[in-house]
Write a protein that holds these residues in place. Sequence first.
Motif, PDB file in Angstrom:
ATOM      1  N   LYS A  51       0.798  -1.227   0.000  1.00 49.79           N
ATOM      2  CA  LYS A  51       0.000   0.000   0.000  1.00 49.79           C
ATOM      3  C   LYS A  51       0.832   1.280   0.000  1.00 49.79           C
ATOM      4  O   LYS A  51       0.307   2.367  -0.227  1.00 49.79           O
ATOM      5  CB  LYS A  51      -0.901   0.019   1.238  1.00 49.79           C
ATOM      6  CG  LYS A  51      -2.050  -0.975   1.171  1.00 49.79           C
ATOM      7  CD  LYS A  51      -3.114  -0.598   2.169  1.00 49.79           C
ATOM      8  CE  LYS A  51      -4.483  -1.166   1.915  1.00 49.79           C
ATOM      9  NZ  LYS A  51      -4.548  -2.413   1.182  1.00 49.79           N
ATOM     10  N   VAL A  52       2.123   1.161   0.283  1.00 49.07           N
ATOM     11  CA  VAL A  52       2.970   2.347   0.403  1.00 49.07           C
ATOM     12  C   VAL A  52       3.962   2.372  -0.757  1.00 49.07           C
ATOM     13  O   VAL A  52       4.686   1.395  -0.977  1.00 49.07           O
ATOM     14  CB  VAL A  52       3.730   2.341   1.747  1.00 49.07           C
ATOM     15  CG1 VAL A  52       4.580   3.605   1.893  1.00 49.07           C
ATOM     16  CG2 VAL A  52       2.755   2.224   2.909  1.00 49.07           C
ATOM     17  N   LEU A  72      -3.968   4.319  -1.451  1.00 45.99           N
ATOM     18  CA  LEU A  72      -2.538   4.050  -1.291  1.00 45.99           C
ATOM     19  C   LEU A  72      -1.881   5.240  -0.619  1.00 45.99           C
ATOM     20  O   LEU A  72      -2.421   6.342  -0.618  1.00 45.99           O
ATOM     21  CB  LEU A  72      -1.894   3.797  -2.659  1.00 45.99           C
ATOM     22  CG  LEU A  72      -2.517   2.699  -3.505  1.00 45.99           C
ATOM     23  CD1 LEU A  72      -1.794   2.582  -4.850  1.00 45.99           C
ATOM     24  CD2 LEU A  72      -2.493   1.368  -2.756  1.00 45.99           C
ATOM     25  N   SER A  73      -0.711   5.011  -0.063  1.00 44.82           N
ATOM     26  CA  SER A  73       0.032   6.101   0.548  1.00 44.82           C
ATOM     27  C   SER A  73       1.273   6.365  -0.297  1.00 44.82           C
ATOM     28  O   SER A  73       2.068   5.461  -0.549  1.00 44.82           O
ATOM     29  CB  SER A  73       0.413   5.708   1.977  1.00 44.82           C
ATOM     30  OG  SER A  73       1.156   6.736   2.569  1.00 44.82           O
ATOM     31  N   TRP A  74       1.408   7.614  -0.757  1.00 45.28           N
ATOM     32  CA  TRP A  74       2.525   7.976  -1.633  1.00 45.28           C
ATOM     33  C   TRP A  74       3.553   8.778  -0.867  1.00 45.28           C
ATOM     34  O   TRP A  74       3.219   9.757  -0.195  1.00 45.28           O
ATOM     35  CB  TRP A  74       1.990   8.756  -2.842  1.00 45.28           C
ATOM     36  CG  TRP A  74       1.165   7.883  -3.734  1.00 45.28           C
ATOM     37  CD1 TRP A  74      -0.194   7.685  -3.665  1.00 45.28           C
ATOM     38  CD2 TRP A  74       1.645   7.035  -4.788  1.00 45.28           C
ATOM     39  NE1 TRP A  74      -0.585   6.778  -4.628  1.00 45.28           N
ATOM     40  CE2 TRP A  74       0.523   6.364  -5.331  1.00 45.28           C
ATOM     41  CE3 TRP A  74       2.916   6.783  -5.337  1.00 45.28           C
ATOM     42  CZ2 TRP A  74       0.637   5.453  -6.389  1.00 45.28           C
ATOM     43  CZ3 TRP A  74       3.019   5.883  -6.397  1.00 45.28           C
ATOM     44  CH2 TRP A  74       1.889   5.236  -6.908  1.00 45.28           C
ATOM     45  N   HIS A  75       4.805   8.347  -0.985  1.00 46.89           N
ATOM     46  CA  HIS A  75       5.908   9.007  -0.288  1.00 46.89           C
ATOM     47  C   HIS A  75       6.845   9.653  -1.305  1.00 46.89           C
ATOM     48  O   HIS A  75       7.301   8.974  -2.235  1.00 46.89           O
ATOM     49  CB  HIS A  75       6.712   7.993   0.529  1.00 46.89           C
ATOM     50  CG  HIS A  75       5.979   7.421   1.705  1.00 46.89           C
ATOM     51  ND1 HIS A  75       6.620   7.050   2.871  1.00 46.89           N
ATOM     52  CD2 HIS A  75       4.660   7.177   1.912  1.00 46.89           C
ATOM     53  CE1 HIS A  75       5.723   6.581   3.740  1.00 46.89           C
ATOM     54  NE2 HIS A  75       4.526   6.644   3.182  1.00 46.89           N
ATOM     55  N   ASP A  93       1.574  11.869   0.958  1.00 48.44           N
ATOM     56  CA  ASP A  93       1.289  11.887   2.397  1.00 48.44           C
ATOM     57  C   ASP A  93       2.531  12.128   3.245  1.00 48.44           C
ATOM     58  O   ASP A  93       2.432  12.583   4.376  1.00 48.44           O
ATOM     59  CB  ASP A  93       0.700  10.536   2.837  1.00 48.44           C
ATOM     60  CG  ASP A  93      -0.583  10.238   2.105  1.00 48.44           C
ATOM     61  OD1 ASP A  93      -1.454  11.129   2.082  1.00 48.44           O
ATOM     62  OD2 ASP A  93      -0.699   9.142   1.527  1.00 48.44           O
ATOM     63  N   VAL A  94       3.673  11.730   2.702  1.00 50.69           N
ATOM     64  CA  VAL A  94       4.917  11.804   3.470  1.00 50.69           C
ATOM     65  C   VAL A  94       6.016  12.294   2.535  1.00 50.69           C
ATOM     66  O   VAL A  94       6.062  11.889   1.366  1.00 50.69           O
ATOM     67  CB  VAL A  94       5.322  10.411   4.029  1.00 50.69           C
ATOM     68  CG1 VAL A  94       6.546  10.522   4.939  1.00 50.69           C
ATOM     69  CG2 VAL A  94       4.169   9.741   4.773  1.00 50.69           C
ATOM     70  N   LYS A 119       3.288  14.521   6.937  1.00 47.22           N
ATOM     71  CA  LYS A 119       4.417  13.960   7.672  1.00 47.22           C
ATOM     72  C   LYS A 119       5.683  14.214   6.859  1.00 47.22           C
ATOM     73  O   LYS A 119       5.682  14.005   5.645  1.00 47.22           O
ATOM     74  CB  LYS A 119       4.243  12.458   7.841  1.00 47.22           C
ATOM     75  CG  LYS A 119       3.174  12.061   8.828  1.00 47.22           C
ATOM     76  CD  LYS A 119       3.372  10.596   9.198  1.00 47.22           C
ATOM     77  CE  LYS A 119       2.686  10.237  10.480  1.00 47.22           C
ATOM     78  NZ  LYS A 119       1.262   9.990  10.346  1.00 47.22           N
ATOM     79  N   TRP A 214      11.601   2.504   7.921  1.00 41.71           N
ATOM     80  CA  TRP A 214      11.110   2.502   6.547  1.00 41.71           C
ATOM     81  C   TRP A 214      12.274   2.156   5.639  1.00 41.71           C
ATOM     82  O   TRP A 214      13.305   2.840   5.678  1.00 41.71           O
ATOM     83  CB  TRP A 214      10.569   3.894   6.162  1.00 41.71           C
ATOM     84  CG  TRP A 214       9.130   4.108   6.482  1.00 41.71           C
ATOM     85  CD1 TRP A 214       8.147   3.168   6.533  1.00 41.71           C
ATOM     86  CD2 TRP A 214       8.505   5.362   6.778  1.00 41.71           C
ATOM     87  NE1 TRP A 214       6.945   3.767   6.834  1.00 41.71           N
ATOM     88  CE2 TRP A 214       7.137   5.098   6.990  1.00 41.71           C
ATOM     89  CE3 TRP A 214       8.972   6.668   6.869  1.00 41.71           C
ATOM     90  CZ2 TRP A 214       6.231   6.101   7.295  1.00 41.71           C
ATOM     91  CZ3 TRP A 214       8.072   7.663   7.176  1.00 41.71           C
ATOM     92  CH2 TRP A 214       6.709   7.377   7.388  1.00 41.71           C
TER      93      TRP A 214
END
Length: 227
Positions: A51-52, A72-75, A93-94, A119, A214
């Motif tokens: 998901k990341v 989904l979480s996009w960094h 998100d980050v 974040k 991470w």
Amino acid sequence: MSVQENISQIREQMAAACARAGREPDSVQLVAVSKMHGWESVIEAVECGQKVFGESRVQEAIAKIPRCPGGLSWHMIGHLQTNKVRQVVQYFDVIHSIDSLRLLEAVNQAAQQAGRTLKVLLEVNVSGESVKFGLKPEETPAVLEASNRLMNIELTGLMTMPPVSALAEGARPHFRRLRELRDEWRAATGIPLDELSMGMSHDFEVAIEEGATWIRVGTDIFGDRTK
Ligand SMILES: *Cc1c(COP(=O)(O)O)cnc(C)c1O
């Protein structure tokens, strides 16, 4: 091997590295770095529960993200210019790669305008000359202090890119140094700095042994970036 097989192998390696280091298996998260791979590859990874995702170029990411499933979480993990922060704040998100107070302030302002909180991690250059981006360790405490007055960012940790080294072990002293600096700065500022973003395809197991929370893995999941 397929994306699915690659991800399950990496998860096994992550669990083994956690066991060696006496850490809980869920204390490390995998950021799947999809840069230079299409949305089809992202979907393959999503199908096995990933998901990341990490991206390093804004233009590429904002073309790709709308074609991917929601939730989904996009960094953002790559070097970032202040003129791109408005877009970054919309899609990500980050941000792992904050390398100046000016950039941090720009992100805070854009997040405020967008009515959200992001974040962020500070990218620290722990190894000196041979690495292009990142705050010098001696400049970092001032940025940490300044972050206390920025209400639309949540500074959750530190990131580092060690110099390129043929052997994974070559990165270990740099990963360890980042953790030591984190401990020092946490004690000095009271900011928890729980997240340590360190480790890529060839050295993520070493990074986990040194405290990564991470890991950012591209090639080992999606294959070579040939474009
Ligand atoms: C591309 C990239 C990665 C992933 O590198 P791999 O060696 O393909 O795993 C990790 N972090 C950053 C900042 C990157 O730009």
